[in-house]
Design an enzyme around this catalytic site. Structure first.
Site, mmCIF file in Angstrom:
data_model
loop_
_atom_site.group_PDB
_atom_site.id
_atom_site.type_symbol
_atom_site.label_atom_id
_atom_site.label_comp_id
_atom_site.label_asym_id
_atom_site.label_seq_id
_atom_site.Cartn_x
_atom_site.Cartn_y
_atom_site.Cartn_z
ATOM 1 N N LEU A 135 46.676 12.835 -13.491
ATOM 2 C CA LEU A 135 46.316 12.050 -12.319
ATOM 3 C C LEU A 135 46.088 10.614 -12.771
ATOM 4 O O LEU A 135 45.614 10.378 -13.885
ATOM 5 C CB LEU A 135 45.027 12.578 -11.666
ATOM 6 C CG LEU A 135 45.067 13.953 -11.009
ATOM 7 C CD1 LEU A 135 43.669 14.326 -10.513
ATOM 8 C CD2 LEU A 135 46.064 13.980 -9.860
ATOM 9 N N ASP A 136 46.398 9.663 -11.899
ATOM 10 C CA ASP A 136 46.092 8.269 -12.199
ATOM 11 C C ASP A 136 44.600 8.111 -12.458
ATOM 12 O O ASP A 136 43.770 8.854 -11.904
ATOM 13 C CB ASP A 136 46.481 7.368 -11.029
ATOM 14 C CG ASP A 136 47.991 7.189 -10.901
ATOM 15 O OD1 ASP A 136 48.707 7.512 -11.867
ATOM 16 O OD2 ASP A 136 48.439 6.739 -9.837
ATOM 17 N N ARG A 137 44.258 7.115 -13.249
ATOM 18 C CA ARG A 137 42.857 6.868 -13.583
ATOM 19 C C ARG A 137 42.000 6.658 -12.343
ATOM 20 O O ARG A 137 40.845 7.093 -12.282
ATOM 21 C CB ARG A 137 42.767 5.641 -14.505
ATOM 22 C CG ARG A 137 41.361 5.323 -14.997
ATOM 23 C CD ARG A 137 41.389 4.204 -16.026
ATOM 24 N NE ARG A 137 41.858 2.960 -15.429
ATOM 25 C CZ ARG A 137 41.056 2.043 -14.876
ATOM 26 N NH1 ARG A 137 39.755 2.248 -14.845
ATOM 27 N NH2 ARG A 137 41.552 0.935 -14.373
ATOM 28 N N THR A 139 42.511 7.864 -9.331
ATOM 29 C CA THR A 139 42.556 9.016 -8.421
ATOM 30 C C THR A 139 41.647 10.125 -8.929
ATOM 31 O O THR A 139 41.694 10.473 -10.110
ATOM 32 C CB THR A 139 43.992 9.550 -8.288
ATOM 33 O OG1 THR A 139 44.854 8.501 -7.855
ATOM 34 C CG2 THR A 139 44.058 10.695 -7.305
#
Length: 303
Positions: A135-137, A139
């Site tokens: 997951l993106d940082r 998110t």
């Protein structure tokens, strides 16, 4: 080289030129700019710079193009991410966590120890922990890791082949449509560019977006990605005129918002959560479904 305190050794691919040594290539590597010549020599003398077979490397040896060497780097100073990483499920094969906003999935750049991977390795006292996806940082939400190398490929393949069903929640302004909107376009992201872009060409990004509730804080949306392009959901929401609350990149770059976490200000998270993850377990055949306990309508659960 095995991980040290939960952190993997750094891999450097040598970009050799005429008559360059291994030491020359390492000193010219931007990612190692924090290591001076004396520090590299000290590591080599301790046998802490090795080749792909684990053999100590001579810094004065001629460099061979595109060969790899490994070494431990000094850990950077990082702003602590002051949020828990709750475990939603664990068995002998996997551990599923509810990742908070601002915590990267795995080490990259200046984020090393303040990542979900390193935290889990330390908390579970196991260097075998590995991410099955990411997951993106910015998110938050459901994130799956494997616990045994023998099963890693099977779980990673769930995501590579889109057999894992992911559903997100986002907070944004009210929609001017009803029902579900499907966004289909082509997204590309160039290395070095912070933002992804919609470009002409064959469709490679598909999302289904539905407004499901209106609250005092804004509208809550269900987002179902059918592809996995970088920043896909964030870009698609912005393209519909309802950018996600707290987004520092879309529709416009907001450096002031992006820099807040670097100064310890976590008061304005991106209101995007990986709400649920469902799949048929490739090892046991059991149908799995995990749900985040985080809400996009409030920041209380990130503090």
């Amino acid at each position: 080289m095995p991980p040290r305190d939960g952190v993997d050794a750094t891999r450097v691919v040598l970009r050799a030129g005429p008559e360059l040594t291994v030491g020359d290539c390492l000193r010219a590597t931007p990612a190692l700019a924090d290591l001076d010549a004396a520090a590299l020599i000290a590591r080599a003398d301790r046998g802490e710079i090795v080749d792909a077979d684990g053999r100590p490397v001579d810094l004065d040896a001629p460099a061979r193009l595109n060969t790899s060497v490994y070494l431990y780097r000094d850990l950077p100073d990082e702003v602590p991410i002051p949020f828990d990483l709750p475990v939603l499920y664990r068995d002998e094969n996997i551990v599923v966590v509810d990742k908070p906003h601002f915590l990267a999935t795995m080490p990259r750049g200046r984020h090393v120890t303040q990542t979900a991977l390193v935290r889990l390795r330390r908390e579970l006292d196991s260097d075998l922990v590995a991410p099955a996806h990411r997951l993106d940082r910015l998110t938050a939400g459901v994130l799956l890791f494997t616990l045994r190398p023998q099963v890693r490929a099977a779980y990673q393949d769930l995501f590579a082949t889109r057999r894992a069903v992911k559903e997100y929640r986002a907070l944004a302004g009210p929609a001017d449509w009803t029902g579900t909107v499907e966004v289909r376009d082509r997204i590309e992201k160039t290395a070095g560019d912070l933002r992804a872009l919609v470009v002409d060409g064959p469709v490679n990004a598909i999302s289904e977006i539905t407004e499901i509730e209106r609250t005092d804080a804004g509208s809550i949306y269900r987002l179902v990605p059918h592809t996995g392009r970088t920043h896909q959901l964030r870009l698609h929401m912005a393209s519909l005129g309802v950018p996600i609350v707290g987004d520092p990149l879309y529709p416009d770059v907001r450096p002031d918002l992006a820099e807040r976490p670097d100064h310890g200000d976590f008061s304005a998270p991106l209101r995007l959560v990986a709400h649920s993850l469902a799949f048929t377990d490739p090892i046991t055949g059991v149908d799995r479904c995990f749900a985040s306990r985080r809400s996009v309508a409030t920041t209380a659960d990130t503090h």
